[in-house]
Design a protein around this motif. Structure first.
Motif, mmCIF file in Angstrom:
data_model
loop_
_atom_site.group_PDB
_atom_site.id
_atom_site.type_symbol
_atom_site.label_atom_id
_atom_site.label_comp_id
_atom_site.label_asym_id
_atom_site.label_seq_id
_atom_site.Cartn_x
_atom_site.Cartn_y
_atom_site.Cartn_z
ATOM 1 N N CYS A 52 -4.667 6.598 2.325
ATOM 2 C CA CYS A 52 -5.806 6.578 2.351
ATOM 3 C C CYS A 52 -6.401 7.950 2.637
ATOM 4 O O CYS A 52 -7.620 8.671 1.981
ATOM 5 C CB CYS A 52 -6.673 5.699 2.485
ATOM 6 S SG CYS A 52 -6.461 4.226 1.777
ATOM 7 N N LEU A 66 -11.144 3.744 -3.870
ATOM 8 C CA LEU A 66 -10.191 3.452 -5.054
ATOM 9 C C LEU A 66 -9.135 2.415 -4.356
ATOM 10 O O LEU A 66 -8.078 1.647 -4.684
ATOM 11 C CB LEU A 66 -9.996 3.805 -6.184
ATOM 12 C CG LEU A 66 -10.742 3.712 -6.907
ATOM 13 C CD1 LEU A 66 -10.807 4.764 -8.397
ATOM 14 C CD2 LEU A 66 -11.580 2.401 -6.994
ATOM 15 N N VAL A 69 -9.318 -0.516 -1.548
ATOM 16 C CA VAL A 69 -8.834 -1.408 -2.751
ATOM 17 C C VAL A 69 -7.491 -1.680 -3.272
ATOM 18 O O VAL A 69 -6.990 -2.741 -2.817
ATOM 19 C CB VAL A 69 -9.484 -1.543 -3.806
ATOM 20 C CG1 VAL A 69 -9.487 -3.018 -4.792
ATOM 21 C CG2 VAL A 69 -11.585 -1.677 -3.459
ATOM 22 N N ILE A 72 -5.288 -3.240 -0.345
ATOM 23 C CA ILE A 72 -6.006 -4.143 0.657
ATOM 24 C C ILE A 72 -4.682 -5.345 -0.793
ATOM 25 O O ILE A 72 -4.307 -5.593 -0.304
ATOM 26 C CB ILE A 72 -7.221 -4.519 0.140
ATOM 27 C CG1 ILE A 72 -8.311 -3.428 1.572
ATOM 28 C CG2 ILE A 72 -7.763 -6.250 0.955
ATOM 29 C CD1 ILE A 72 -9.392 -3.740 1.251
ATOM 30 N N ALA A 73 -4.718 -4.331 -1.969
ATOM 31 C CA ALA A 73 -4.169 -5.442 -2.580
ATOM 32 C C ALA A 73 -2.479 -5.720 -2.874
ATOM 33 O O ALA A 73 -2.138 -6.734 -2.564
ATOM 34 C CB ALA A 73 -4.959 -5.605 -4.464
ATOM 35 N N PHE A 104 -9.969 -2.099 6.587
ATOM 36 C CA PHE A 104 -11.161 -1.771 6.113
ATOM 37 C C PHE A 104 -12.108 -0.701 7.101
ATOM 38 O O PHE A 104 -12.407 0.532 6.438
ATOM 39 C CB PHE A 104 -12.058 -2.442 5.764
ATOM 40 C CG PHE A 104 -12.549 -2.869 4.698
ATOM 41 C CD1 PHE A 104 -12.840 -1.630 3.754
ATOM 42 C CD2 PHE A 104 -14.169 -2.696 5.308
ATOM 43 C CE1 PHE A 104 -14.573 -1.558 2.781
ATOM 44 C CE2 PHE A 104 -15.561 -1.976 4.931
ATOM 45 C CZ PHE A 104 -15.671 -1.763 3.213
#
Length: 127
Positions: A52, A66, A69, A72-73, A104
């Motif tokens: 990231c 994005l 997200v 995390i998934a 996060f």
């Protein structure tokens, strides 16, 4: 003097940016998947933090958010026990919540600072 269009510092086309961000995320996922037997329950998101941050460096904060997200998934599904299962959020233990929160928070802070630095560099180049 404030530069109003400093959000335009990304020098890549939208298609190249999305494909580059997906490639970086895929590489981080494959590396983590490869070392999973060695570090099984520990650090499920550390490589995703690096991914990231690199995405923010090259492609901007929107794709980096994005990618958080998506990370995390992916990380939650593949690297948090029970592996490869989706279940209710109330089944996660406090350690899992701490790992999600840690990932996060660190990612958001890193993306914020990289974006701020990139905008300052862009402003300096314009002036």
């Amino acid at each position: 003097m404030r530069i109003k269009n400093s959000k335009n510092w990304v020098r890549h086309s939208p298609n190249n940016s999305v494909s580059g961000a997906l490639l970086i995320l895929l590489i981080a996922f494959l590396i983590r998947l490869g070392i999973h037997p060695l570090v099984e329950p520990y650090a499920p998101f550390h490589l995703f933090i690096v991914a990231c941050t690199i995405i923010a460096l090259f492609y901007g904060y929107k794709l980096a958010l994005l990618s958080i997200v998506a990370s995390i998934a992916l990380g939650g599904y593949y690297f948090v026990k029970p592996y490869k299962m989706l279940g209710p959020l109330n089944e996660l233990n406090p350690t899992d919540w701490l790992q999600f929160f840690n990932f996060f928070l660190v990612s958001i802070v890193a993306i914020f600072f990289i974006e701020k630095l990139q905008r300052n560099i862009f402003e300096r180049d314009l002036l």
